[in-house]
Design a protein around this motif. Structure first.
Motif, PDB file in Angstrom:
ATOM      1  N   CYS A   1       0.832  -1.203   0.000  1.00 13.32           N
ATOM      2  CA  CYS A   1       0.000   0.000   0.000  1.00 13.32           C
ATOM      3  C   CYS A   1       0.871   1.260   0.000  1.00 13.32           C
ATOM      4  CB  CYS A   1      -0.924  -0.013   1.219  1.00 13.32           C
ATOM      5  SG  CYS A   1      -1.988   1.437   1.378  1.00 13.32           S
ATOM      6  N   LEU A   2       1.935   1.262   0.811  1.00 14.76           N
ATOM      7  CA  LEU A   2       2.854   2.400   0.826  1.00 14.76           C
ATOM      8  C   LEU A   2       3.559   2.572  -0.515  1.00 14.76           C
ATOM      9  CD1 LEU A   2       4.552   2.092   4.355  1.00 14.76           C
ATOM     10  CD2 LEU A   2       2.972   3.865   3.574  1.00 14.76           C
ATOM     11  N   LEU A   3       3.938   1.469  -1.144  1.00 13.77           N
ATOM     12  CA  LEU A   3       4.572   1.536  -2.462  1.00 13.77           C
ATOM     13  C   LEU A   3       3.662   2.198  -3.481  1.00 13.77           C
ATOM     14  CD1 LEU A   3       6.384  -1.887  -3.067  1.00 13.77           C
ATOM     15  CD2 LEU A   3       7.363   0.380  -3.392  1.00 13.77           C
ATOM     16  N   SER A   4       2.418   1.759  -3.489  1.00 15.26           N
ATOM     17  CA  SER A   4       1.457   2.320  -4.436  1.00 15.26           C
ATOM     18  C   SER A   4       1.225   3.808  -4.174  1.00 15.26           C
ATOM     19  CB  SER A   4       0.136   1.547  -4.330  1.00 15.26           C
ATOM     20  OG  SER A   4      -0.818   2.038  -5.229  1.00 15.26           O
ATOM     21  N   SER A   5       1.090   4.169  -2.897  1.00 15.67           N
ATOM     22  CA  SER A   5       0.863   5.576  -2.542  1.00 15.67           C
ATOM     23  C   SER A   5       2.072   6.429  -2.875  1.00 15.67           C
ATOM     24  CB  SER A   5       0.532   5.683  -1.048  1.00 15.67           C
ATOM     25  OG  SER A   5      -0.591   4.903  -0.712  1.00 15.67           O
ATOM     26  N   PHE A   6       3.276   5.915  -2.565  1.00 17.09           N
ATOM     27  CA  PHE A   6       4.503   6.658  -2.840  1.00 17.09           C
ATOM     28  C   PHE A   6       4.656   6.934  -4.331  1.00 17.09           C
ATOM     29  CE2 PHE A   6       8.930   6.367  -4.261  1.00 17.09           C
ATOM     30  CZ  PHE A   6       9.485   7.440  -3.597  1.00 17.09           C
ATOM     31  N   GLN A   7       4.391   5.927  -5.166  1.00 10.68           N
ATOM     32  CA  GLN A   7       4.556   6.119  -6.602  1.00 10.68           C
ATOM     33  C   GLN A   7       3.494   7.056  -7.155  1.00 10.68           C
ATOM     34  OE1 GLN A   7       7.210   5.032  -7.868  1.00 10.68           O
ATOM     35  NE2 GLN A   7       6.885   5.727  -9.979  1.00 10.68           N
ATOM     36  N   ALA A   8       2.288   7.029  -6.577  1.00 11.33           N
ATOM     37  CA  ALA A   8       1.246   7.961  -7.016  1.00 11.33           C
ATOM     38  C   ALA A   8       1.650   9.404  -6.705  1.00 11.33           C
ATOM     39  CB  ALA A   8      -0.075   7.626  -6.332  1.00 11.33           C
ATOM     40  N   ILE A   9       2.260   9.613  -5.533  1.00 16.71           N
ATOM     41  CA  ILE A   9       2.731  10.949  -5.165  1.00 16.71           C
ATOM     42  C   ILE A   9       3.876  11.376  -6.081  1.00 16.71           C
ATOM     43  CG2 ILE A   9       3.849  12.288  -3.348  1.00 16.71           C
ATOM     44  CD1 ILE A   9       2.331  10.588  -1.319  1.00 16.71           C
ATOM     45  N   THR A  10       4.770  10.420  -6.417  1.00 16.57           N
ATOM     46  CA  THR A  10       5.887  10.722  -7.300  1.00 16.57           C
ATOM     47  C   THR A  10       5.405  11.147  -8.677  1.00 16.57           C
ATOM     48  OG1 THR A  10       7.284   9.125  -6.130  1.00 16.57           O
ATOM     49  CG2 THR A  10       8.000   9.786  -8.327  1.00 16.57           C
ATOM     50  N   LEU A  11       4.332  10.517  -9.147  1.00 16.40           N
ATOM     51  CA  LEU A  11       3.801  10.850 -10.474  1.00 16.40           C
ATOM     52  C   LEU A  11       3.026  12.155 -10.494  1.00 16.40           C
ATOM     53  CD1 LEU A  11       2.438   7.517 -12.011  1.00 16.40           C
ATOM     54  CD2 LEU A  11       4.424   8.825 -12.726  1.00 16.40           C
ATOM     55  N   SER A  12       2.580  12.597  -9.332  1.00 13.73           N
ATOM     56  CA  SER A  12       1.734  13.793  -9.289  1.00 13.73           C
ATOM     57  C   SER A  12       2.508  15.024  -9.750  1.00 13.73           C
ATOM     58  CB  SER A  12       1.210  14.018  -7.872  1.00 13.73           C
ATOM     59  OG  SER A  12       2.272  14.271  -6.985  1.00 13.73           O
ATOM     60  N   SER A  13       1.791  15.974 -10.244  1.00 14.11           N
ATOM     61  CA  SER A  13       2.397  17.195 -10.766  1.00 14.11           C
ATOM     62  C   SER A  13       3.027  18.002  -9.643  1.00 14.11           C
ATOM     63  CB  SER A  13       1.333  18.031 -11.471  1.00 14.11           C
ATOM     64  OG  SER A  13       1.843  19.292 -11.831  1.00 14.11           O
ATOM     65  N   ARG A  14       4.078  18.715  -9.981  1.00 13.97           N
ATOM     66  CA  ARG A  14       4.737  19.554  -8.983  1.00 13.97           C
ATOM     67  C   ARG A  14       3.826  20.660  -8.465  1.00 13.97           C
ATOM     68  NH1 ARG A  14      10.225  18.915  -8.704  1.00 13.97           N
ATOM     69  NH2 ARG A  14      11.179  17.632 -10.333  1.00 13.97           N
ATOM     70  N   SER A  15       2.878  21.046  -9.259  1.00 13.36           N
ATOM     71  CA  SER A  15       1.977  22.120  -8.846  1.00 13.36           C
ATOM     72  C   SER A  15       0.745  21.607  -8.117  1.00 13.36           C
ATOM     73  CB  SER A  15       1.531  22.918 -10.079  1.00 13.36           C
ATOM     74  OG  SER A  15       0.856  22.068 -11.001  1.00 13.36           O
ATOM     75  N   SER A  16       0.658  20.297  -7.944  1.00 14.91           N
ATOM     76  CA  SER A  16      -0.533  19.732  -7.307  1.00 14.91           C
ATOM     77  C   SER A  16      -0.473  19.914  -5.799  1.00 14.91           C
ATOM     78  CB  SER A  16      -0.664  18.251  -7.650  1.00 14.91           C
ATOM     79  OG  SER A  16       0.320  17.519  -6.951  1.00 14.91           O
TER      80      SER A  16
END
Length: 307
Positions: free
Chosen positions: A100-115
């Motif tokens: 679950c942490l892996l999935s959340s971490f990668q989702a945050i990594t993919l998110s836009s810098r302005s998000s």
């Protein structure tokens, strides 16, 4: 011992051996690289944590199940059964939490810098370590009920115990439904829901990125996926595997506890519970380019030491 028992024993033995070998390879590679090689990615900390949890799952479930399939049903006493079941439940919970942490971490990594997730990126290292520590603490405390309900193999016809081949489970213990829901069911359902949600978000981001650069793909025949995209695809594959095996195992486990108990159902449930820990290291070895890079770096250092 019948031929079916021998087939089951060999199947569990190979599943446990190859899974433990793959996870131990990753854990050793990340550990050695941490001390002697290039700087590890933050995601590698989670992957090494996942490999350690998967090793615990395989050893605490696969080894006893293999021995039981070969006909050794009375090799654990009460203390051994409590310890094996407790370690398996804790390790299984850690594997779920880490995925679950892996999935959340990668989702945050993919998110836009302005998000609105941009602030979380700066706190990723501290947050990941804190959440990992929280996962350990929670599961070590939550599964203390296992120590109360599990006994050694039931050698009598006591109807208040359900025989799980090499151990037995008390059924006459007062059951606190509210405590069980909030300590076991709700966290598991929440983690699975987070994985599904973050996976959906990552698929959406990758699709949007693909659409925005489609003209580049048409004009550049040598285009290759970025490391970030490859990492995301690998984690999506891991999450899909985990949710699939976890859901099937949860359905069988519920049927075993509420319905008629048969040894074949126990064996199938145990096999499904160990499928993700056994397969996930090879998914990472094949799909994660950083694992290959760490391996090559380590190999070069070994050759320099030898020569």
């Amino acid at each position: 011992m019948t031929s079916n028992d021998i087939v089951l024993g060999v199947l569990f033995m190979f599943q446990t051996a190859f899974g433990a070998l793959g996870n131990s390879f990753l854990l050793g590679l990340y550990s050695i690289t941490f001390f002697t090689g290039p700087r590890l990615r933050l995601i590698d900390f989670l992957l090494s944590h996942l490999a350690f949890a998967n090793d615990l799952v395989l050893l605490s479930k696969g080894v006893p199940q293999t021995m039981a399939a070969f006909g050794f049903n009375n090799f654990l006493d009460d203390v051994g059964c409590k310890l094996v079941f407790y370690l398996h439940r804790v390790a299984r919970g850690l594997s779920l939490c880490t995925t679950c942490l892996l999935s959340s971490f990668q989702a945050i990594t993919l998110s836009s810098r302005s998000s609105r997730w941009a602030n979380l990126k700066a706190r990723d290292p501290k947050s990941i370590v804190s959440f990992s520590f929280l996962c350990w603490t929670f599961h070590l405390v939550a599964y203390y009920l296992t120590l109360l309900n599990v006994n050694g193999p039931n050698r009598t016809k006591n109807i208040t115990e359900r025989n799980f081949i090499y151990c037995s489970l008390k059924t006459d213990v007062p059951f606190n439904a509210t405590l069980y829901i909030f300590t076991i069911c709700l966290p598991d359902v929440l983690c699975v829901a987070i994985m599904i949600g973050t996976s959906g978000y990552m698929v959406f981001v990758l699709y949007r990125h693909h659409q925005s650069v489609m003209y580049i793909h048409r004009n550049n025949l040598t285009h290759t996926s970025s490391p970030e995209t490859k990492a995301t695809q690998t984690i999506l594959l891991l999450v899909s595997m985990f949710v699939s095996f976890y859901s099937l195992n949860a359905i069988l486990t519920l049927h075993i506890y509420l319905g008629k108990l048969t040894f074949w159902l126990v064996h199938i449930s145990a096999f499904l519970a160990a499928c993700f820990p056994a397969c996930s290291p090879f998914v990472l070895i094949v799909n994660d380019s950083e694992v290959l890079k760490y391996s090559l770096t380590l190999w070069e250092k070994i050759k320099l030491l030898v020569t």
